[in-house]
Design a protein around this motif. Structure first.
Motif, PDB file in Angstrom:
ATOM      1  N   VAL A  44       0.866  -1.180   0.000  1.00  0.00           N
ATOM      2  CA  VAL A  44       0.000   0.000   0.000  1.00  0.00           C
ATOM      3  C   VAL A  44       0.903   1.229   0.000  1.00  0.00           C
ATOM      4  CG1 VAL A  44      -1.760   1.303   1.249  1.00  0.00           C
ATOM      5  CG2 VAL A  44      -1.819  -1.202   1.261  1.00  0.00           C
ATOM      6  N   VAL A  45       0.692   2.121  -0.961  1.00  0.00           N
ATOM      7  CA  VAL A  45       1.520   3.329  -1.072  1.00  0.00           C
ATOM      8  C   VAL A  45       0.621   4.560  -1.013  1.00  0.00           C
ATOM      9  CG1 VAL A  45       3.256   4.576  -2.416  1.00  0.00           C
ATOM     10  CG2 VAL A  45       3.129   2.080  -2.570  1.00  0.00           C
ATOM     11  N   VAL A  46       1.037   5.553  -0.221  1.00  0.00           N
ATOM     12  CA  VAL A  46       0.322   6.825  -0.157  1.00  0.00           C
ATOM     13  C   VAL A  46       1.304   7.929  -0.542  1.00  0.00           C
ATOM     14  CG1 VAL A  46      -0.877   8.479   1.323  1.00  0.00           C
ATOM     15  CG2 VAL A  46      -1.283   6.032   1.621  1.00  0.00           C
ATOM     16  N   ALA A  47       0.937   8.731  -1.537  1.00  0.00           N
ATOM     17  CA  ALA A  47       1.786   9.833  -1.998  1.00  0.00           C
ATOM     18  C   ALA A  47       1.060  11.153  -1.791  1.00  0.00           C
ATOM     19  CB  ALA A  47       2.119   9.660  -3.478  1.00  0.00           C
ATOM     20  N   VAL A  48       1.763  12.146  -1.246  1.00  0.00           N
ATOM     21  CA  VAL A  48       1.169  13.459  -0.974  1.00  0.00           C
ATOM     22  C   VAL A  48       1.899  14.538  -1.773  1.00  0.00           C
ATOM     23  CG1 VAL A  48       0.507  15.136   0.789  1.00  0.00           C
ATOM     24  CG2 VAL A  48       0.606  12.694   1.371  1.00  0.00           C
ATOM     25  N   LEU A  49       1.125  15.337  -2.513  1.00  0.00           N
ATOM     26  CA  LEU A  49       1.669  16.448  -3.291  1.00  0.00           C
ATOM     27  C   LEU A  49       1.112  17.759  -2.757  1.00  0.00           C
ATOM     28  CD1 LEU A  49       1.087  15.030  -6.910  1.00  0.00           C
ATOM     29  CD2 LEU A  49       2.993  14.560  -5.349  1.00  0.00           C
ATOM     30  N   ASP A  50       1.855  18.843  -2.940  1.00  0.00           N
ATOM     31  CA  ASP A  50       1.380  20.146  -2.480  1.00  0.00           C
ATOM     32  C   ASP A  50       0.547  20.819  -3.570  1.00  0.00           C
ATOM     33  OD1 ASP A  50       3.153  21.189  -4.361  1.00  0.00           O
ATOM     34  OD2 ASP A  50       4.577  21.947  -2.890  1.00  0.00           O
ATOM     35  N   GLU A  51       0.216  22.103  -3.369  1.00  0.00           N
ATOM     36  CA  GLU A  51      -0.639  22.839  -4.304  1.00  0.00           C
ATOM     37  C   GLU A  51      -0.028  22.961  -5.693  1.00  0.00           C
ATOM     38  OE1 GLU A  51      -1.122  26.614  -2.427  1.00  0.00           O
ATOM     39  OE2 GLU A  51       1.023  27.097  -2.483  1.00  0.00           O
ATOM     40  N   ASN A  52       1.288  22.831  -5.774  1.00  0.00           N
ATOM     41  CA  ASN A  52       1.987  22.895  -7.058  1.00  0.00           C
ATOM     42  C   ASN A  52       2.259  21.509  -7.621  1.00  0.00           C
ATOM     43  OD1 ASN A  52       2.243  25.794  -7.050  1.00  0.00           O
ATOM     44  ND2 ASN A  52       3.811  25.553  -5.463  1.00  0.00           N
ATOM     45  N   PHE A  53       1.643  20.489  -7.002  1.00  0.00           N
ATOM     46  CA  PHE A  53       1.796  19.094  -7.400  1.00  0.00           C
ATOM     47  C   PHE A  53       3.250  18.628  -7.316  1.00  0.00           C
ATOM     48  CE2 PHE A  53      -2.274  20.322  -9.203  1.00  0.00           C
ATOM     49  CZ  PHE A  53      -3.083  19.246  -8.825  1.00  0.00           C
ATOM     50  N   LYS A  54       3.918  19.082  -6.263  1.00  0.00           N
ATOM     51  CA  LYS A  54       5.276  18.636  -5.953  1.00  0.00           C
ATOM     52  C   LYS A  54       5.212  17.682  -4.750  1.00  0.00           C
ATOM     53  CE  LYS A  54       7.165  21.330  -9.052  1.00  0.00           C
ATOM     54  NZ  LYS A  54       7.738  20.751 -10.286  1.00  0.00           N
ATOM     55  N   PRO A  55       5.990  16.609  -4.762  1.00  0.00           N
ATOM     56  CA  PRO A  55       5.965  15.669  -3.641  1.00  0.00           C
ATOM     57  C   PRO A  55       6.423  16.327  -2.337  1.00  0.00           C
ATOM     58  CG  PRO A  55       7.035  14.680  -5.557  1.00  0.00           C
ATOM     59  CD  PRO A  55       6.883  16.145  -5.849  1.00  0.00           C
ATOM     60  N   VAL A  56       5.655  16.102  -1.262  1.00  0.00           N
ATOM     61  CA  VAL A  56       6.041  16.632   0.051  1.00  0.00           C
ATOM     62  C   VAL A  56       6.104  15.539   1.115  1.00  0.00           C
ATOM     63  CG1 VAL A  56       5.224  18.991  -0.332  1.00  0.00           C
ATOM     64  CG2 VAL A  56       3.629  17.271   0.548  1.00  0.00           C
ATOM     65  N   ALA A  57       5.468  14.399   0.870  1.00  0.00           N
ATOM     66  CA  ALA A  57       5.509  13.317   1.855  1.00  0.00           C
ATOM     67  C   ALA A  57       4.977  12.037   1.220  1.00  0.00           C
ATOM     68  CB  ALA A  57       4.676  13.669   3.095  1.00  0.00           C
ATOM     69  N   GLY A  58       5.261  10.929   1.865  1.00  0.00           N
ATOM     70  CA  GLY A  58       4.762   9.659   1.364  1.00  0.00           C
ATOM     71  C   GLY A  58       5.073   8.539   2.324  1.00  0.00           C
ATOM     72  N   ALA A  59       4.421   7.427   2.112  1.00  0.00           N
ATOM     73  CA  ALA A  59       4.642   6.262   2.962  1.00  0.00           C
ATOM     74  C   ALA A  59       4.239   5.010   2.189  1.00  0.00           C
ATOM     75  CB  ALA A  59       3.834   6.372   4.250  1.00  0.00           C
ATOM     76  N   TYR A  60       4.809   3.887   2.588  1.00  0.00           N
ATOM     77  CA  TYR A  60       4.394   2.619   1.982  1.00  0.00           C
ATOM     78  C   TYR A  60       4.512   1.512   3.013  1.00  0.00           C
ATOM     79  CZ  TYR A  60       9.426   1.698   1.378  1.00  0.00           C
ATOM     80  OH  TYR A  60      10.774   1.513   1.592  1.00  0.00           O
ATOM     81  N   GLN A  61       3.702   0.488   2.842  1.00  0.00           N
ATOM     82  CA  GLN A  61       3.697  -0.640   3.776  1.00  0.00           C
ATOM     83  C   GLN A  61       3.325  -1.908   3.020  1.00  0.00           C
ATOM     84  OE1 GLN A  61       1.401  -0.145   7.416  1.00  0.00           O
ATOM     85  NE2 GLN A  61       1.025  -2.349   7.552  1.00  0.00           N
ATOM     86  N   TYR A  62       4.173  -2.923   3.153  1.00  0.00           N
ATOM     87  CA  TYR A  62       3.847  -4.209   2.547  1.00  0.00           C
ATOM     88  C   TYR A  62       2.697  -4.824   3.326  1.00  0.00           C
ATOM     89  CZ  TYR A  62       8.048  -3.777  -0.250  1.00  0.00           C
ATOM     90  OH  TYR A  62       8.980  -3.328  -1.152  1.00  0.00           O
ATOM     91  N   ALA A  63       1.692  -5.317   2.611  1.00  0.00           N
ATOM     92  CA  ALA A  63       0.487  -5.826   3.266  1.00  0.00           C
ATOM     93  C   ALA A  63      -0.185  -6.862   2.382  1.00  0.00           C
ATOM     94  CB  ALA A  63      -0.476  -4.669   3.554  1.00  0.00           C
ATOM     95  N   ASP A  64      -1.080  -7.628   2.979  1.00  0.00           N
ATOM     96  CA  ASP A  64      -1.798  -8.678   2.271  1.00  0.00           C
ATOM     97  C   ASP A  64      -3.302  -8.426   2.372  1.00  0.00           C
ATOM     98  OD1 ASP A  64      -2.222 -10.982   0.816  1.00  0.00           O
ATOM     99  OD2 ASP A  64      -2.174 -12.299   2.574  1.00  0.00           O
ATOM    100  N   VAL A  65      -3.703  -7.219   1.980  1.00  0.00           N
ATOM    101  CA  VAL A  65      -5.123  -6.853   2.082  1.00  0.00           C
ATOM    102  C   VAL A  65      -5.823  -6.867   0.721  1.00  0.00           C
ATOM    103  CG1 VAL A  65      -4.822  -5.488   4.182  1.00  0.00           C
ATOM    104  CG2 VAL A  65      -4.547  -4.378   1.943  1.00  0.00           C
ATOM    105  N   VAL A  66      -5.034  -7.002  -0.334  1.00  0.00           N
ATOM    106  CA  VAL A  66      -5.573  -7.052  -1.695  1.00  0.00           C
ATOM    107  C   VAL A  66      -4.978  -8.264  -2.397  1.00  0.00           C
ATOM    108  CG1 VAL A  66      -5.683  -5.871  -3.930  1.00  0.00           C
ATOM    109  CG2 VAL A  66      -5.829  -4.542  -1.818  1.00  0.00           C
ATOM    110  N   ARG A  67      -5.810  -8.974  -3.145  1.00  0.00           N
ATOM    111  CA  ARG A  67      -5.322 -10.107  -3.925  1.00  0.00           C
ATOM    112  C   ARG A  67      -5.901 -10.034  -5.329  1.00  0.00           C
ATOM    113  NH1 ARG A  67      -6.269 -14.738   0.669  1.00  0.00           N
ATOM    114  NH2 ARG A  67      -4.737 -13.940   2.160  1.00  0.00           N
ATOM    115  N   ASP A  68      -4.993 -10.155  -6.303  1.00  0.00           N
ATOM    116  CA  ASP A  68      -5.411 -10.091  -7.705  1.00  0.00           C
ATOM    117  C   ASP A  68      -6.275  -8.862  -7.997  1.00  0.00           C
ATOM    118  OD1 ASP A  68      -4.084 -12.475  -8.002  1.00  0.00           O
ATOM    119  OD2 ASP A  68      -5.881 -13.702  -7.816  1.00  0.00           O
ATOM    120  N   GLY A  69      -5.908  -7.743  -7.381  1.00  0.00           N
ATOM    121  CA  GLY A  69      -6.616  -6.496  -7.627  1.00  0.00           C
ATOM    122  C   GLY A  69      -7.903  -6.344  -6.860  1.00  0.00           C
ATOM    123  N   MET A  70      -8.230  -7.302  -5.988  1.00  0.00           N
ATOM    124  CA  MET A  70      -9.486  -7.270  -5.225  1.00  0.00           C
ATOM    125  C   MET A  70      -9.198  -7.073  -3.742  1.00  0.00           C
ATOM    126  SD  MET A  70     -12.036  -8.030  -7.416  1.00  0.00           S
ATOM    127  CE  MET A  70     -13.301  -8.808  -6.435  1.00  0.00           C
TER     128      MET A  70
END
Length: 281
Positions: A44-70
């Motif tokens: 799971v990846v979360v990306a945060v951009l500012d008002e100018n659509f520039k990256p300002v923060a983000g996070a990711y975590q390996y998880a088993d909550v989705v399988r085959d896109g579901m």
């Protein structure tokens, strides 16, 4: 044919900026923040951009909550996204309101509602839901060619003409299958094989073992691009982090194939670029 093939320089710079802010968030004074939530099969990846659509923060975590896109663990997915949202808000000293998300191409009627509900239940106002390959192309900026998103469970293909999507497809075969092959070859359990696959130091050793699966991915691509004037292919998705995967795909398809820097982050950044301030209806 494309007048000018895609250049990965801008894409790679954008991804590099994001990699930096994942470790070093920027507390900028922005009037609004745009968030992209990528509920991947493996991560799971979360990306945060500012008002100018520039990256300002983000996070990711390996998880088993989705399988085959579901989404298969609805509560688990909500908890992960909510926790990531809270952590990022603390780092940025602000509230993250708006978010967009994506799903595998052609699966809107199957799982689009579940993804939307996860994002909303995590505390976001959902503003857009698009397919993963189209999201990735917001970063790649391909005009004429195919974006291939190899995720944990499926391979999504979007064909572009003049920058517009003209065909989408999603087929089983992805990182899960890579891990199963490693598990069988090395006598590891699935979790061990999955972690072994992520270590770049093991890629040279693993490539010959995984070559038949990569060739299967390439055959899926060949099947879906038949009849279209595809002049170039871009590979994205966490599974494409495998060193050398682009060379096998290019050899099998006979089409120039590109892989951007850290392909796992291209789609979530594209999702964030498609976030707006208007609630999705």
């Amino acid at each position: 044919m494309s007048e000018k093939p895609i250049t990965l320089e801008d894409c790679d710079n954008f991804v590099s900026q994001f990699e930096h802010v994942v470790e070093n968030p920027i507390r900028s004074k922005s009037s609004v923040y745009y968030t992209g939530v990528d509920l991947g099969t493996a991560c799971v990846v979360v990306a945060v951009l500012d008002e100018n659509f520039k990256p300002v923060a983000g996070a990711y975590q390996y998880a088993d909550v989705v399988r085959d896109g579901m989404v298969v663990d609805y509560i688990g997915a909500i908890n992960i996204v909510r926790k990531m949202k809270q952590d990022l808000e603390e780092k940025l000293n602000t509230e993250l309101i708006y978010a967009a998300a994506a799903i595998p191409p052609g699966t809107e009627s199957v799982d689009g509602g579940a993804v939307k509900n996860v994002v909303q239940a995590a505390g976001f106002e959902m503003t857009n839901l698009l397919d993963e390959s189209t999201a990735a192309n917001a970063v790649l900026k391909m005009q004429n060619g195919a974006v291939v998103d190899v995720g944990g469970g499926t391979t999504g293909i979007s064909i572009f003409k003049d920058g517009k999507v003209i065909y989408v497809a999603d087929e089983p075969t992805g990182g899960t299958h890579f891990s199963l092959v490693i598990s069988g070859a090395y006598g590891m359990n699935f979790k061990e094989a999955d972690e072994y696959k992520r270590n770049e130091q093991n890629h040279k050793e693993l490539l010959p073992i995984l070559k038949p699966v990569v060739e299967k991915v390439a055959s899926i691509v060949n099947q879906h691009i038949k009849g279209y004037d595809v002049q170039e292919i871009a590979l994205v998705g966490g599974t494409c982090c495998l060193t050398g995967i682009e060379e096998i795909v290019e050899k099998q398809t006979g089409i120039t194939t590109y892989k951007p820097r850290n392909p796992m982050f291209v789609t979530p950044l594209g999702i964030a670029l498609n976030c707006t301030q208007e609630r999705l209806r």
